[in-house]
Structures are given as C-alpha cells and as structure tokens.
Write a protein that holds these residues in place. Structure first.
Motif, PDB file in Angstrom:
ATOM      1  N   ALA A  85     -54.376  34.086 -26.360  1.00 59.84           N
ATOM      2  CA  ALA A  85     -53.772  33.654 -25.097  1.00 59.84           C
ATOM      3  C   ALA A  85     -52.267  33.460 -25.262  1.00 59.84           C
ATOM      4  O   ALA A  85     -51.482  33.748 -24.357  1.00 59.84           O
ATOM      5  CB  ALA A  85     -54.427  32.351 -24.634  1.00 59.84           C
ATOM      6  N   ALA A  86     -51.864  32.965 -26.429  1.00 57.95           N
ATOM      7  CA  ALA A  86     -50.450  32.646 -26.625  1.00 57.95           C
ATOM      8  C   ALA A  86     -49.606  33.905 -26.765  1.00 57.95           C
ATOM      9  O   ALA A  86     -48.494  33.970 -26.242  1.00 57.95           O
ATOM     10  CB  ALA A  86     -50.282  31.756 -27.851  1.00 57.95           C
ATOM     11  N   ALA A  87     -50.122  34.888 -27.503  1.00 53.60           N
ATOM     12  CA  ALA A  87     -49.292  36.041 -27.808  1.00 53.60           C
ATOM     13  C   ALA A  87     -49.749  37.312 -27.117  1.00 53.60           C
ATOM     14  O   ALA A  87     -49.044  38.314 -27.136  1.00 53.60           O
ATOM     15  CB  ALA A  87     -49.262  36.275 -29.309  1.00 53.60           C
ATOM     16  N   GLY A  88     -50.926  37.280 -26.542  1.00 47.83           N
ATOM     17  CA  GLY A  88     -51.405  38.451 -25.827  1.00 47.83           C
ATOM     18  C   GLY A  88     -51.915  39.551 -26.730  1.00 47.83           C
ATOM     19  O   GLY A  88     -52.066  40.694 -26.304  1.00 47.83           O
ATOM     20  N   ALA A  89     -52.172  39.240 -27.984  1.00 49.76           N
ATOM     21  CA  ALA A  89     -52.699  40.261 -28.888  1.00 49.76           C
ATOM     22  C   ALA A  89     -53.369  39.544 -30.053  1.00 49.76           C
ATOM     23  O   ALA A  89     -53.244  38.337 -30.229  1.00 49.76           O
ATOM     24  CB  ALA A  89     -51.598  41.171 -29.384  1.00 49.76           C
ATOM     25  N   GLY A 145     -42.204  32.884 -29.053  1.00 50.81           N
ATOM     26  CA  GLY A 145     -41.861  32.580 -27.682  1.00 50.81           C
ATOM     27  C   GLY A 145     -42.932  31.794 -26.948  1.00 50.81           C
ATOM     28  O   GLY A 145     -42.750  31.408 -25.800  1.00 50.81           O
ATOM     29  N   ALA A 146     -44.079  31.553 -27.572  1.00 53.15           N
ATOM     30  CA  ALA A 146     -45.188  30.924 -26.862  1.00 53.15           C
ATOM     31  C   ALA A 146     -45.094  29.403 -26.935  1.00 53.15           C
ATOM     32  O   ALA A 146     -44.268  28.849 -27.650  1.00 53.15           O
ATOM     33  CB  ALA A 146     -46.505  31.393 -27.457  1.00 53.15           C
ATOM     34  N   ASP A 147     -45.957  28.757 -26.177  1.00 55.39           N
ATOM     35  CA  ASP A 147     -45.993  27.296 -26.165  1.00 55.39           C
ATOM     36  C   ASP A 147     -46.408  26.781 -27.547  1.00 55.39           C
ATOM     37  O   ASP A 147     -47.493  27.106 -28.024  1.00 55.39           O
ATOM     38  CB  ASP A 147     -47.009  26.856 -25.107  1.00 55.39           C
ATOM     39  CG  ASP A 147     -47.104  25.341 -25.042  1.00 55.39           C
ATOM     40  OD1 ASP A 147     -46.293  24.685 -25.733  1.00 55.39           O
ATOM     41  OD2 ASP A 147     -47.975  24.842 -24.312  1.00 55.39           O
ATOM     42  N   PRO A 148     -45.571  25.991 -28.217  1.00 51.13           N
ATOM     43  CA  PRO A 148     -45.888  25.547 -29.584  1.00 51.13           C
ATOM     44  C   PRO A 148     -47.207  24.778 -29.664  1.00 51.13           C
ATOM     45  O   PRO A 148     -47.929  24.900 -30.645  1.00 51.13           O
ATOM     46  CB  PRO A 148     -44.705  24.650 -29.953  1.00 51.13           C
ATOM     47  CG  PRO A 148     -43.614  25.025 -29.041  1.00 51.13           C
ATOM     48  CD  PRO A 148     -44.248  25.525 -27.795  1.00 51.13           C
ATOM     49  N   ALA A 149     -47.530  24.001 -28.637  1.00 50.82           N
ATOM     50  CA  ALA A 149     -48.770  23.227 -28.684  1.00 50.82           C
ATOM     51  C   ALA A 149     -49.976  24.161 -28.722  1.00 50.82           C
ATOM     52  O   ALA A 149     -50.933  23.960 -29.480  1.00 50.82           O
ATOM     53  CB  ALA A 149     -48.854  22.311 -27.473  1.00 50.82           C
ATOM     54  N   LEU A 150     -49.898  25.219 -27.934  1.00 47.62           N
ATOM     55  CA  LEU A 150     -50.986  26.193 -27.888  1.00 47.62           C
ATOM     56  C   LEU A 150     -51.131  26.878 -29.250  1.00 47.62           C
ATOM     57  O   LEU A 150     -52.229  27.015 -29.787  1.00 47.62           O
ATOM     58  CB  LEU A 150     -50.661  27.221 -26.801  1.00 47.62           C
ATOM     59  CG  LEU A 150     -51.779  28.181 -26.385  1.00 47.62           C
ATOM     60  CD1 LEU A 150     -52.944  27.402 -25.830  1.00 47.62           C
ATOM     61  CD2 LEU A 150     -51.246  29.178 -25.367  1.00 47.62           C
ATOM     62  N   VAL A 151     -49.975  27.275 -29.799  1.00 52.13           N
ATOM     63  CA  VAL A 151     -50.001  27.948 -31.099  1.00 52.13           C
ATOM     64  C   VAL A 151     -50.567  27.012 -32.161  1.00 52.13           C
ATOM     65  O   VAL A 151     -51.412  27.402 -32.983  1.00 52.13           O
ATOM     66  CB  VAL A 151     -48.586  28.417 -31.487  1.00 52.13           C
ATOM     67  CG1 VAL A 151     -48.602  29.056 -32.859  1.00 52.13           C
ATOM     68  CG2 VAL A 151     -48.054  29.379 -30.444  1.00 52.13           C
ATOM     69  N   ALA A 152     -50.107  25.766 -32.121  1.00 51.86           N
ATOM     70  CA  ALA A 152     -50.560  24.809 -33.128  1.00 51.86           C
ATOM     71  C   ALA A 152     -52.067  24.628 -33.040  1.00 51.86           C
ATOM     72  O   ALA A 152     -52.778  24.653 -34.058  1.00 51.86           O
ATOM     73  CB  ALA A 152     -49.840  23.480 -32.947  1.00 51.86           C
ATOM     74  N   PRO A 172     -44.760  33.430 -39.431  1.00 52.52           N
ATOM     75  CA  PRO A 172     -43.459  32.928 -39.875  1.00 52.52           C
ATOM     76  C   PRO A 172     -42.597  32.656 -38.647  1.00 52.52           C
ATOM     77  O   PRO A 172     -42.617  33.428 -37.691  1.00 52.52           O
ATOM     78  CB  PRO A 172     -42.900  34.095 -40.707  1.00 52.52           C
ATOM     79  CG  PRO A 172     -43.571  35.302 -40.180  1.00 52.52           C
ATOM     80  CD  PRO A 172     -44.885  34.875 -39.602  1.00 52.52           C
ATOM     81  N   GLY A 173     -41.925  31.548 -38.644  1.00 51.38           N
ATOM     82  CA  GLY A 173     -41.014  31.238 -37.544  1.00 51.38           C
ATOM     83  C   GLY A 173     -41.688  31.048 -36.210  1.00 51.38           C
ATOM     84  O   GLY A 173     -41.148  31.401 -35.182  1.00 51.38           O
ATOM     85  N   CYS A 174     -42.915  30.511 -36.190  1.00 51.15           N
ATOM     86  CA  CYS A 174     -43.585  30.301 -34.915  1.00 51.15           C
ATOM     87  C   CYS A 174     -43.335  28.907 -34.375  1.00 51.15           C
ATOM     88  O   CYS A 174     -43.860  28.527 -33.348  1.00 51.15           O
ATOM     89  CB  CYS A 174     -45.084  30.537 -35.047  1.00 51.15           C
ATOM     90  SG  CYS A 174     -45.879  29.298 -36.048  1.00 51.15           S
TER      91      CYS A 174
END
Lengths: 503, 470
Positions: B178-182, B194-201, B260-262
């Motif tokens: 959902a965060a990155a579309g892939a 570029g995605a929402d950090p909370a979602l990525v975390a 890296p760098g997310c």
C-alpha cells in the motif's frame, strides 16, 4: 625456524593424542616423549639465540597469507623483547616436564596438554599479528583451565578454574575489541603488528585512541594481573598442580606484561604517554598491595601467588615510567623497559622454581599451611637450601636476576616518577619480610609435620625434583652475575620501544 | 525479462527430489526406503555442484522480473544450506532407518529446504512470503513426526506461532504494498522514502515479525526451546539451523535493498532486538539441565550476534561477509553439537554426559570443539565470524552493541562449560551407546569443518563478498 619451534610441541601432542586407544602407551614413555620434545624445543631456541644479531631488529621473520580478506596473516619473528621470553618459556616447560616425571594421573593427557600449552606459550611471544597473538592468548586460557580443573586439588579446583576462565576470558575479549579498534583505524585495514607500528594509525585521535588503550590495557591488566583485576590469581594458583602453577606464573602472566611492551606501547604511543601516570599508579598499588596481602597469608602457595602481583607491579611501574617523557631522558626510559623485560624473565625462573618447590612440600605433607610445618631444615637440607635460595633471589638480593631487574627498573623510573619509585621501594622491604617469615616458620625451630605424617617419612628433594629446580636457580644466578649475555639482547630492543613511545 | 530456469538449479533439484521421493516412497518396500535418503543426499550434492558452477562462471543475475536474485549472498547461503541439509540427512539416516514413514521424512526435509533456498534469494515480498510458507509448513510436520506427546506439543506450538506470525507478515506485505505500490525490492527502494513513515514502520515491523519467527529471535522465540526439546534430535538440529540461515539472509536482503533511507530507524530496532536476543538466550540457558534445551537457548543467543550484522547492514560493507561467514560457521558448529546429541540417544541431561571423554574420546573432542566454538574460541570458524561481526558493528558505529555482545560471550561460556565439565570428568553412567557409524561420522565431519573454517577462513572469505543484485 620459529614455526618449527612453535609447532614442534603441538606435533608431539598430536602424535600422542591420535595414537589409537588400542596402543597402550606406558606412562613412562609418555613422560619421556614429553621431556624429549621440550628439550629439543629448547635446543632449537638456543640455536636461534646463537645466530641472533642483537642490533638487527626483528629476525627469523616468516610471513604467510592466512586471511588476506580480513587483514590477518601468519606472521612470526623475534627481537630482543621476545627472544629471552621464548627461551624462558622453553626452559620452564622442560622443568615442568621433568618435575612431572613421576605423575600417575592420566599422564598421556597431561603430557598432551602441556605440549599444547608450550606451543601456545611460544607462539604468543613470536606472534607479529594481532589475531595470531589473540588466538594463542585465548588458547592459553582454555589449556590452563583444563589443567586446573583436571589435575587440581578436587572440587575447589573446578570452581577456581571456572573463575580463572571467566575472568581472563573477559580480559581477552576486551583485548579483542581493542584490536578491532586498531584494525579499523589503519588504512588499509590490517592486524599486522609491524605495519601498525609503522603507520601508528591512532596518532592524534584523542578519545578514540584512549578507548582503544582502555580496552587493550584492561585486557592485558587482567592477565598480568594488576590490582584491582587480580582476584582470580590466588585461587587459581592454590588449586592448580605444581607444574601448572609454575607455567601459569611463569608463562601466562608474562603474556599480559609482554602485551603491554609489544602492543600497547608501540601501537598507541600518544595515548600511552598521556595515560602513563595511570599505569604508574596501578603499578605502585600492585607492588604495595600485593606485598601487604602476601604478608598476611598463612598458606605458602597463596603467599607466592600474591608476590607475583607484587613483582608484576614493578613491571607495570617501569613501563608506565617509560611513557613519562617529562623529567627523564631516553636512556633512563630505555633502562626501565630493559628492566621490565629482565624482570619478566627473572620472575618466570624464580617463581617457577618456587612453585615447583611448593609442589614438593605438598607432596610430602599434603597441605600448604605455613603453620603446619616447622624445622624442616634438619631433615631436608637440599629442599631447604633450594627454597632459601629461590626466596632470597625472589626478594631481590644482589647476585641474582631479580636484583638486576629491579635495580634497572628503579633507576630508570626514579628520574620521572620519584615519589612512585620511593613508595615501590617499600615493596622490596615488605617482600623481604614475608619471605624471611616464611623461611623461618618452615625451616627453623623444632621439627614438626602435619598431623599423621611421621618425621621419618620426610624425604628430601629427589633427583628429578632437583633436576627440575636447580637449573632454574642456576640460570637466575648466571643472569645475576653475568647479565651481559641477556642485556646485550634486550637493551637495543628496549631502546627502540622507547623511541617508538616518544615519537 | 530473464526467465532463465537454469539459474534456479539448486532449488529445482531439491523440489524435484522431493516429488520423486514422494512417488518412489509409495512404491518402495519399507526396507528399501533408504533410497529416498540417498536421493535427498544426491540432490544436495548436485545443488552444491550447481552453485559452485554458478560461482565459478560468475553467472550472477536476477530472474523472473527481478523477483529472485542469484548473487553472492544467495550463492554463499545456498552452499551453507545445502551442506547443512546434507549433514541433517546424514545424521537422520540411522535413527530413521526402517521407520514406517521414512521416505515422507526426507520429502518434508527436502521441501522445507527448498523453502529456505527461496527465502535466501527472494527479491520481492511475495516471493519472500512464498518461501516463508514453503519453509514453515513441512517443518511443522517434521516437529511432530514421531507422533509422541512431546512431539505433538512441539508441533502445535510451532504451528500456532508460525500461523499467527505468518498472517502478521502477510499483513505487513500488504501495508508495504500500500505504501509503495509494488512488492519488488527495487520499486520499494524508490517508493518507500516518499510514503507515510508510520505506514512503512508498521509494515516493516510486521514483515520482520515473520522473519524473526523463522530465525527464532526475541521476541518470537518462545517456540524454540519446546520444539528443540520435543522433536527428534535431527529435526531439532534442522529447526535451529537452516531456517535461521534463510531468515537472516532474507532479512539482510530486505533491509539492504528495499529499506535504505525510508525514514524508519530500523537499524536501532534491530540493534535492540540483537541485544535482547543474545541476553535473553544466555540468561535462560544458564541453569538448563537438558542438553537439547540448553542448545535451544544457545541458538537464541547466537541469533542475537547475527542480528548485529543486520543492524549495520547499510552502515558498513563489512556486514555482508560477517553475516555470511558467521552463518556458515554457526551452521556447521551447531550441527556438530546436535550430531553428538543424536549419536547418544540415551544421554538427555548434562549429567548423562559424564565420563564421555573416557569412553568416546572422538565424540568428546567434537563436543569440545563445537561448544568452545559456539563461545567463539579461536581458531574455530565461529571465532572468525565473531571477529568479523564485532568489526562490522564497531565500524558501523555500534560499539555499545559490540560491548554487549562481548559481555554476553563471556556469560555464555558459563553454561557451555557446565556441559563440558562432566564430559571430561571420569565415572558416570553407561548411557553412551551410539546410534551408529554414520551419525558419529557426521559429528566428526561437522566438528572438523567448523575448525577448518576458522583455519582456512582466508579461502572462504572471498566467496562471501560481492554486490547484491536487484
């Protein structure tokens, strides 16, 4: 050549260990293989010494690729710092082998273990790669643990062995962290001692260099041992068998002090100079505290163990003084380093002899308690004479190696660290007191033995026991009377260490 | 799109051997079912040869639309996994001989081995999850293979944990998608910053949960002691070794390639997990009296050291070779210890090992090498691994973690010595009947290998270096 010297005992060990169990090797054969190997190794070292050029720096160097990716190589060599120690190690192992000639408990395993320890001991002093040094440093702990746990005095020995292992293992891992710090600072990354000495990677790196010195220093201080990291030593010594104690005191303790001279001083000169006062203080405290606690002991072996703390204190004082540039000239500092190396050799010989003699006492009386014995001189003149000579030599009487060493240490340290040297002199006084007290209580007065042992059963030194001990004392005497053969080798190396520290 | 199936030869060999083994097992009489074991061993050997060929000819590549990478970590991981699988097959051979489900055992082993290989090379979240399932499900069955009370309990615990954390992991995959579309790591690397950090975390933590379960790291470690104790020794050897290799290389690839760098501070999270894992494993191992349980807790602490490499994955180039070398050394050493346990089926508690050195000096020597090796005593392979990992940690700016690891290493010495001390003490009970020659031989091979890996580390290290693809 050095590779042969190092791995010859291991080869003999492998042969003894890998013989199928069906081949029943008599204990006597094992003992003689052990003695022959130790003697051959000593002969090789003497050959190395004869062809050694004192002013030639590192010699007999061998370097082979081992793990180039990790910056590790197999690199060995000797110079004036390590050669006397290698020789001392071989002498001591031969003495231990002769002393254990009549051992009856699992002789084959014991011979294997000591041969293994000899490889480790020699290997450490010839290693010129930090990881190679560390490998031997760690294996010495494993080997000595097995000696204490397997051949010590019962259940308490296992506890003492565990304490020894855990304590010195902490030290060795601290050392490893320090080595990693050095490795990462060098460009290109390397563990090679010679390259690191040349490039001095931590020059001007302030806190980082200080932390690396802390790690290396703590690791070596545990092994040396210095106050306050010495508490593993007395139980380990008390519970170990006599030959094990001799090796522990003569060889393993030197690994710590040698590490300071070989690694900490040349590789971290800046921080060494900066923190030299710390080492001076630690050294002086070890000297005085070791002597005081030794004075309070009622157990002979424990007492000798604490005198080791005292004697190693002199070494630490000397190398600390060698790092204090203010108020001293290069000659004084190099004298201090030379004295420190001579003290290592001297302590190895004398304390080795003392521990072997203590083993004889335990063999006769079954206890180390000083007050259990009295008036032994009348029945065991040779034992009394040998112990007396060893004790006097150990407290630094002129004519023996201890005097040469301590005189140089004090002369070299006095200029820059007058107060500390003055306090350390007290240590000599205290150790004189404690040795005299022990001698009086053991040998003078009415004859008395521990309960249940008849006086008639008291035998003097047997041939093998004398053969193990006398040569050590004779060597100490030779160094005391004719020290040039040793000093000629040590002095140039001492000077070069001093120069490395001062850069 | 590169669709080169030849790049997946080792995986193919294992899968094909599993299918053939299943078919053959249905027709073979019981006393000839050992043929399936031989087939499994042959598949491992063929896989090793194929991997060697890939490495020698430099055919590193990504296949199937970059969902699977065949690069240096994959090859090193394949070698480790296939060698370890071969050893597990060898140490199972005698205890399983004549068992009524002998061929099924090897089929399950081959399938979960395939799953582990898929985990290692996965370069896409969906491949990763497929590998997770393939590695896990046959392993549940293996845990309860003996059908006794202990085994059943072990299998149930293993399954419940695995199912729960597997679901969590799938949810994590969905969140990252959902965060990155892939789901491909390459796209994630570009999309996640570029995605929402909370979602990525949240997504990352959920995906890591599954991998930590496979690795048996704190806090997903609760199944490890029970499964290790309840399952048969070869199965215990399997679950404490191979899945860890798979999960850690998969985790390394995921963190290094996709994140890296997310914006999420995962290095700190992993450092904390590493410290917790090694400390918890050690503390729990201290007073264990059962040999297998002690080894189980020891593996939890070993995972802590391995996670150190993951926590500095993007900070230093040394992390990769440290991780791969440590994994190989750990696999050999741990299997050596378990091979000794397998070879002495009657010895369960530490006291049962008393007097082993007198009666079975060879096995005692293997135990000595392996247990001291697990501590990190030179010159064993694990020492070299530890050296590399500590170096990587210090170089990556985590000196405190290296200090924690050093303290833990010392602490671990205590319980390994608790096991070694009785081995070299004379006397004891006569519980030292061995399973058979092959099992004992496996122990010798693993012990020698663990020692050689340290001595000949120079030859092995170059195999662990090389760029990650994808």
């Amino acid at each position: 050549m050095l590779t042969v010297v190092t791995f010859l005992p291991l080869l003999a060990c492998a042969v003894l260990a890998l013989l199928p169990r069906a081949v029943r090797v008599p204990d006597r054969v094992c003992s003689w293989v052990w003695i022959a190997t130790a003697a051959a190794d000593l002969a090789l070292v003497i050959a190395v010494w004869v062809r050694f050029d004192p002013h030639g720096g590192l010699q007999y160097e061998q370097r082979a690729r081992w793990m180039p990716g990790a910056g590790v190589s197999y690199h060995v060599g000797v110079d004036g710092l390590s050669l006397p120690l290698v020789a001392m190690v071989c002498v001591l192992f031969l003495a231990a082998a002769v002393h254990m000639l009549r051992e009856t408990r699992r002789v084959r395993a014991l011979a294997c273990l000591f041969l293994f320890l000899q490889t480790v001991g020699v290997g450490l002093f010839v290693a010129l790669d930090l990881i190679l040094f560390f490998v031997f440093f760690d294996l010495s702990i494993v080997g000595m643990y097995v000696v204490i746990a397997g051949w010590g005095h019962g259940e308490r020995a296992r506890a003492a062995a565990l304490k020894f292992f855990l304590y010195t293992f902490v030290g060795s891992l601290a050392l490893l962290l320090g080595f990693i710090g050095l490795y990462l600072a060098a460009d290109p990354h390397t563990f090679d001692l010679v390259e690191l000495t040349r490039s001095n990677p931590l020059a001007g790196q302030g806190l980082y260099a200080g932390l690396v010195l802390l790690a290396v220093g703590a690791g070596l201080a545990v092994k040396t041992p210095t106050v306050p990291l010495h508490t593993w030593l007395p139980p380990a010594h008390t519970e170990a068998p006599a030959a094990g104690s001799a090796i522990l005191a003569g060889v393993l303790l030197k690994m710590g002090t040698y590490g300071f001279v070989r690694i900490a001083m040349p590789l971290l000169p800046g921080s060494w100079r900066q923190y030299a006062p710390v080492f001076v203080v630690v050294g002086v405290v070890s000297v005085v505290y070791g002597a005081l606690v030794a004075l309070a002991q009622t157990d002979l072996k424990r007492m000798i163990a604490y005198t080791s703390v005292n004697h190693m204190g002199y070494v630490v004082l000397a190398i600390g003084a060698a790092g204090s540039l203010a108020g001293s000239d290069a000659q004084a500092r190099s004298l201090a380093v030379t004295g420190a190396v001579v003290q290592m050799v001297s302590h190895g010989l004398l304390t080795g002899a003392l521990f072997l003699l203590t083993g004889v006492l335990y063999d006769r009386g079954g206890t180390y308690a000083l007050d259990a014995y009295s008036g032994l001189a009348a029945h065991t003149p040779r034992f009394a004479a040998a112990t007396g000579v060893a004790a006097f030599a150990s407290l630094g009487i002129p004519g023996f190696s201890g005097f040469v060493a301590e005189f140089q240490i004090f002369t070299g340290s006095l200029a820059s660290q007058a107060a500390a040297t003055g306090i350390a002199l007290l240590g000599i006084l205290l150790s004189a007191a404690l040795f005299l007290r022990a001698l009086r209580s053991l040998f003078l007065g009415p004859p008395r033995l521990p309960a249940g042992i008849p006086l008639s059963g008291l035998a003097d030194l047997r041939t093998r026991e004398a053969a193990a001990t006398y040569p050590l004392l004779v060597l100490a005497l030779v160094i005391g009377v004719l020290p040039r053969f040793l000093l000629d080798v040590v002095e140039p190396a001492g000077r070069s260490v001093t120069e490395l520290v001062a850069r | 799109m590169n669709q080169n199936v030849a790049a997946l030869l080792p995986e193919t060999f294992l899968a094909a051997a599993a299918v053939c083994g299943l078919l053959a097992g249905s027709w073979l009489p019981r006393h000839r079912q050992w043929a399936v074991a031989a087939l499994a061993a042959a598949a491992c050997l063929a896989g090793i040869a194929a991997t060697g060929h890939t490495m020698a000819t430099g055919r590193e590549q990504t296949v199937f639309d970059t969902t699977f990478a065949v690069d240096a970590p994959t090859n090193a991981g394949r070698l480790t996994v296939l060698t370890a699988l071969l050893l597990v097959v060898a140490m199972s051979a005698e205890s399983l001989r004549g068992h009524k489900r002998e061929s099924e055992y090897y089929v399950l082993l081959l399938l979960t081995g395939t799953g582990t290989l898929v985990l290692i090379g996965a370069d896409d979240l969906l491949t990763l999850f497929a590998g997770y399932l393939l590695a896990s499900i046959p392993a549940y069955a293996l845990a309860g293979f003996a059908k006794d009370a202990h085994g059943t309990e072990a299998a149930l615990k293993y399954y419940l944990f695995g199912a729960l954390l597997g679901t969590v992991m799938l949810a994590g995959v969905a969140l990252l998608y959902a965060a990155a579309g892939a789901t491909g790591y390459r796209t994630l690397r570009d999309g996640l910053p570029g995605a929402d950090p909370a979602l990525v975390a949240a997504g990352l933590v959920a995906v890591l949960a599954g991998l930590l379960f496979k690795a048996g790291a704190v806090p997903a470690h609760f199944w490890v002691p029970d499964v290790t104790e309840g399952a048969a020794p070869p199965v215990a050897a399997y679950v404490t070794t191979l899945p860890k290799v798979g999960a850690l290389i998969a985790g390394y690839r995921l963190l290094h390639q996709a994140l890296p760098g997310c914006g999420v501070d995962w290095p700190l999270l992993l450092a904390v997990l590493a410290a917790a894992s090694m400390t918890w494993g050690n503390l729990a191992a201290f007073f264990q009296t059962d040999a297998k349980r002690l080894l189980a807790y020891s593996t939890i602490s070993q995972i802590g050291y391995l996670l150190m490499a993951l926590s500095v994955a993007t900070h230093t180039d040394l992390a990769q070779r440290a991780l791969l070398l440590y994994l190989a050394a750990y696999a050999l050493t741990n299997l050596g210890a378990f091979a000794v346990v397998t070879a002495l089926p009657q010895a369960r508690s530490l006291d049962d090992y008393r007097g082993l050195a007198g009666r079975r000096p060879g096995l005692a020597a293997v135990l000595l090498v392996c247990l001291l090796g697990l501590v990190g005593t030179p010159p064993t392979g694990v020492f070299l691994g530890k050296l590399e990992i500590f170096t990587a940690a210090v170089d990556g700016g985590r000196t405190w973690l290296a200090a924690v690891a050093v303290a833990n290493t010392v602490a671990s010495l205590f319980y390994y010595l608790r096991w070694l001390a009785p081995v070299f003490r004379p006397g004891g009970t006569q519980r030292h009947a061995v399973t058979g020659r092959v099992t004992v031989g496996t122990a010798y091979v693993a012990g020698t290998g663990s020692l050689l890996l340290g001595l000949a580390g120079g030859a092995v290290l170059p195999l662990t270096t090389g760029p990650l693809l994808g």
